[in-house]
Structure formats: C-alpha cells, structure tokens
Design a protein around this motif. Sequence first.
Motif, PDB file in Angstrom:
ATOM      1  N   THR A   1       0.850  -1.188   0.000  1.00  0.00           N
ATOM      2  CA  THR A   1       0.000   0.000   0.000  1.00  0.00           C
ATOM      3  C   THR A   1       0.887   1.239   0.000  1.00  0.00           C
ATOM      4  N   LEU A   2       0.356   2.336  -0.479  1.00  0.00           N
ATOM      5  CA  LEU A   2       1.128   3.574  -0.574  1.00  0.00           C
ATOM      6  C   LEU A   2       0.904   4.483   0.627  1.00  0.00           C
ATOM      7  N   THR A   3      -0.083   4.173   1.446  1.00  0.00           N
ATOM      8  CA  THR A   3      -0.381   4.972   2.626  1.00  0.00           C
ATOM      9  C   THR A   3      -0.712   4.006   3.763  1.00  0.00           C
ATOM     10  N   TYR A   4      -1.149   4.534   4.868  1.00  0.00           N
ATOM     11  CA  TYR A   4      -1.524   3.663   5.975  1.00  0.00           C
ATOM     12  C   TYR A   4      -2.882   2.996   5.743  1.00  0.00           C
ATOM     13  N   LEU A   5      -3.596   3.424   4.724  1.00  0.00           N
ATOM     14  CA  LEU A   5      -4.883   2.816   4.412  1.00  0.00           C
ATOM     15  C   LEU A   5      -4.700   1.628   3.484  1.00  0.00           C
ATOM     16  N   PRO A   6      -5.436   0.555   3.692  1.00  0.00           N
ATOM     17  CA  PRO A   6      -5.365  -0.581   2.764  1.00  0.00           C
ATOM     18  C   PRO A   6      -6.039  -0.210   1.442  1.00  0.00           C
ATOM     19  N   PRO A   7      -5.620  -0.825   0.345  1.00  0.00           N
ATOM     20  CA  PRO A   7      -6.214  -0.513  -0.960  1.00  0.00           C
ATOM     21  C   PRO A   7      -7.725  -0.749  -1.018  1.00  0.00           C
ATOM     22  N   THR A   8      -8.268  -1.551  -0.120  1.00  0.00           N
ATOM     23  CA  THR A   8      -9.705  -1.808  -0.112  1.00  0.00           C
ATOM     24  C   THR A   8     -10.502  -0.730   0.626  1.00  0.00           C
ATOM     25  N   HIS A   9      -9.821   0.191   1.304  1.00  0.00           N
ATOM     26  CA  HIS A   9     -10.513   1.238   2.064  1.00  0.00           C
ATOM     27  C   HIS A   9     -11.090   2.277   1.106  1.00  0.00           C
TER      28      HIS A   9
END
Length: 126
Positions: A17-25
Amino acid sequence: DRQTVIDAIYYGLETPTLTYLPPTHWAYNPDVKQYPYDIAAANALLDEAGWTPGGDGVREKDGERLAFSMSTSAGNQSRESAQLVLQQAYVEIGVELSIDNRPASTLWTEDVPAGEFDTLMVAWDN
C-alpha cells in the motif's frame, strides 16, 4: 522496502500500500506518488542535501545527527518485526532509527494526542 516487510513478516500474503490505508478502504488514493526502494538514490539525495556520514556512520548536518524514533503498540509482534527491518534499511543510508514502543493504553490515549512521538507505525488490520 515494503516488499521485504511483506515477504519476511507477512509470508508474502499482504498487498503493498502507498499509505496507511489498505487498498480496499474507501478513502485509499491509488494516485499517491510512489517512490521505488532505491538505496543509491536515497544516499544521493541525502548527499545532495548536505547530510554527510559522521564517525559512527550516522549522517550529520550542522551538528545535528540524522536520527529519529518510531513508536507503536508494545507487544504487536508484526509491527515490532517490521520496525527491525526498517531500522536495518535506515542503517544502509546512514540514518539512526531508534524503536520507542509503548503500551497501547498510554500510547494512544496520552502520547499520541499530546504529540509525544517522532513517527508512528499504525495498521488497520494487524
């Protein structure tokens, strides 16, 4: 080095992932600029910015060491293992990363709201 963390700690099963959020968020932004893991490029950028290796290998500039700490919830084995991988990667570019983990009961209720940290490792699922 996201891929090393994924392979070594999560058995290659997690999605980068590119941030702390998962790609499914729902709020994940896939257009965030991505930077490749490149030790030579990192060293070149630090050299260009005037950070030179000190006697102990940690870079310095204007008398300041290039050092910081990373905190997360103490006892979270996955995050603590990831911190060790990151710590070693930073050594390769002359940056000192110290690990400063704390009990979740104080980290998230006292330290984080008060800004008592350099950097935080957080996760949604782990």
